[in-house]
Design a protein around this motif. Structure first.
Motif, short mmCIF file in Angstrom:
data_model
loop_
_atom_site.label_atom_id
_atom_site.label_comp_id
_atom_site.label_asym_id
_atom_site.label_seq_id
_atom_site.Cartn_x
_atom_site.Cartn_y
_atom_site.Cartn_z
N ARG A 49 0.86 -1.18 0.00
CA ARG A 49 0.00 0.00 0.00
C ARG A 49 0.90 1.23 0.00
N LEU A 50 0.38 2.33 -0.48
CA LEU A 50 1.21 3.52 -0.59
C LEU A 50 1.77 3.93 0.77
N GLU A 51 1.01 3.68 1.84
CA GLU A 51 1.49 4.04 3.17
C GLU A 51 2.79 3.30 3.52
N ASP A 52 2.98 2.10 2.93
CA ASP A 52 4.18 1.33 3.22
C ASP A 52 5.45 2.05 2.76
N ALA A 53 5.32 2.90 1.74
CA ALA A 53 6.49 3.61 1.23
C ALA A 53 7.07 4.56 2.27
N LEU A 54 6.23 5.02 3.19
CA LEU A 54 6.70 5.94 4.23
C LEU A 54 7.56 5.24 5.26
N ALA A 55 7.46 3.91 5.33
CA ALA A 55 8.20 3.15 6.34
C ALA A 55 9.47 2.50 5.79
N VAL A 56 9.74 2.66 4.50
CA VAL A 56 10.93 2.05 3.92
C VAL A 56 12.17 2.67 4.57
N ASP A 57 13.07 1.82 5.08
CA ASP A 57 14.20 2.29 5.86
C ASP A 57 15.54 1.86 5.26
N LEU A 58 15.62 1.75 3.94
CA LEU A 58 16.85 1.36 3.27
C LEU A 58 17.69 2.59 2.95
N PRO A 59 19.00 2.43 2.79
CA PRO A 59 19.86 3.56 2.42
C PRO A 59 19.56 4.02 0.99
N TRP A 60 19.61 5.33 0.77
CA TRP A 60 19.42 5.89 -0.57
C TRP A 60 20.70 5.72 -1.37
N PRO A 61 20.58 5.68 -2.73
CA PRO A 61 19.37 5.70 -3.55
C PRO A 61 18.69 4.32 -3.60
N LEU A 62 17.44 4.33 -4.10
CA LEU A 62 16.64 3.12 -4.21
C LEU A 62 16.12 2.98 -5.64
N ILE A 63 15.71 1.78 -6.00
CA ILE A 63 15.07 1.56 -7.29
C ILE A 63 13.75 0.83 -7.05
#
Length: 359
Positions: A132-146
């Motif tokens: 769900r779009l809300e899950d994107a707010l919790a992503v905790d990986l180092p930038w950059p991402l793909i």
């Protein structure tokens, strides 16, 4: 020998198909392989699966070919249907080229594939799944991402905007995947560095063909060096023109590590016969698996055929070797040919009509 080249023909099924060019390519591959395999006592005929119609099953049951070259990458323009074809071929007791339903299903379900790789200790970029779009707010990986669709291949859904450097762009990229593809978004750490492809051929032993590298031209000077859908399939685009694959130069230790990682990845998903493992090699020299491609593209102009040519195999020789590899494996598994099955019979008129439609 009688060979049937089974392929999907569903590129005109959807009004707005983001993977149309990739689906059209399969028809061309079937035609090219049929031409080079039909020599001497070998008859090779294409047979198309039209949309979601399953009448091809009856044709195969009647014909009992010596081998099915499985080129199917979707059913009814849905990539998830790819894994149904080996199931049906197994039920018919027919020998076929390429990987099993389980391997194809795992490779297509990218998060599951990455879970398996991680469990086996095969290096792959860190990831999260956005349901769900809300899950994107919790992503905790180092930038950059793909950001990619979780269940597509052939670079479908990958654009310049897929590589993101901050949260707002991540949300937009995930939203695009959720809305357009109606499936979860896979968010991975983006590994800067070289993109290396390891083509594999055979089972016992499994051998690498010459490694290939993707080279990015001037169009990519101010954009991420990735093979987007445009770069892979849209021949009139600058991105297509400026992405070329060719033999790569690696020191012996790094090449050996890339091959080892690719073979481990292939084995983790229990792939067989042939395929390609895509790696990103970090500036520190660590190869990360970014994709596993069982039953990879066999077009004569694609990277796998280029690698075979670099190994001294022209396209007819590659096609013949793929047949040999599949038959060698099938002979070790008697279930592929049930008791009481005789030699393939001649086609009746109904069979011929169906096969003609497949060409």
């Amino acid at each position: 020998m009688h060979i049937i080249l089974l392929h999907n023909r569903d590129h005109d099924l959807l009004e707005d198909d983001p993977g149309r060019e990739a689906r059209e390519d399969v028809v061309r591959v079937a035609s090219a392989l049929a031409e080079v395999l039909s020599t001497g006592d070998t008859l090779a005929e294409p047979l198309a699966i039209e949309g979601d119609r399953l009448d091809f099953v009856d044709t195969l049951r009647r014909r009992q070919p010596d081998l099915v070259v499985n080129l199917c990458e979707s059913l009814a323009a849905d990539s998830r249907g790819e894994m149904a074809v080996p199931c049906l071929l197994d039920a018919l007791g027919l020998a076929y080229t390429g990987s099993s339903a389980l391997s194809l299903g795992l490779a297509l379900h990218k998060p599951k594939a990455k879970e398996v790789l991680s469990a086996r200790g095969v290096p792959t970029p860190g990831f999260r799944v956005v349901q769900r779009l809300e899950d994107a707010l919790a992503v905790d990986l180092p930038w950059p991402l793909i950001v990619k669709p979780a269940r597509e291949d052939a670079s479908v859904g990958v654009t310049d905007s897929s590589v993101v450097y901050e949260r707002a762009a991540l949300v937009r990229a995930c939203d695009a995947v959720l809305r357009e593809f109606h499936q979860p978004a896979l968010v991975e750490q983006f590994i800067p560095g070289r993109e290396i492809y390891v083509p594999l051929l055979g089972n016992q032993p499994r051998q690498p063909l010459p490694l290939m590298e993707m080279h990015f031209g001037p169009t990519f000077e101010d954009r991420p060096n990735i093979v987007s859908y445009t770069a892979k399939w849209e021949e009139d685009s600058p991105e297509y023109r400026d992405t070329t694959s060719g033999p790569c130069q690696l020191d012996a230790a790094l090449e050996a590590r890339c091959v080892q990682v690719a073979i481990e990845a292939f084995a983790a998903l229990d792939c067989q016969d042939y395929g390609r493992v895509d790696l990103r090699v970090s500036p520190e020299g660590v190869p990360y698996v970014i994709d596993i491609n069982p039953n990879c593209d066999l077009h004569p102009g694609a990277g796998y055929a280029k690698a075979a040519k670099a190994a001294g195999m022209d396209y007819p020789a590659l096609a013949a070797r793929l047949v040999e590899v599949a038959l060698e494996r099938a002979h070790g598994h008697p279930a592929h040919r049930r008791k009481g099955q005789g030699a393939p019979r001649r086609a009746d008129s109904k069979d011929r009509n169906l096969l003609a439609a497949g060409g």
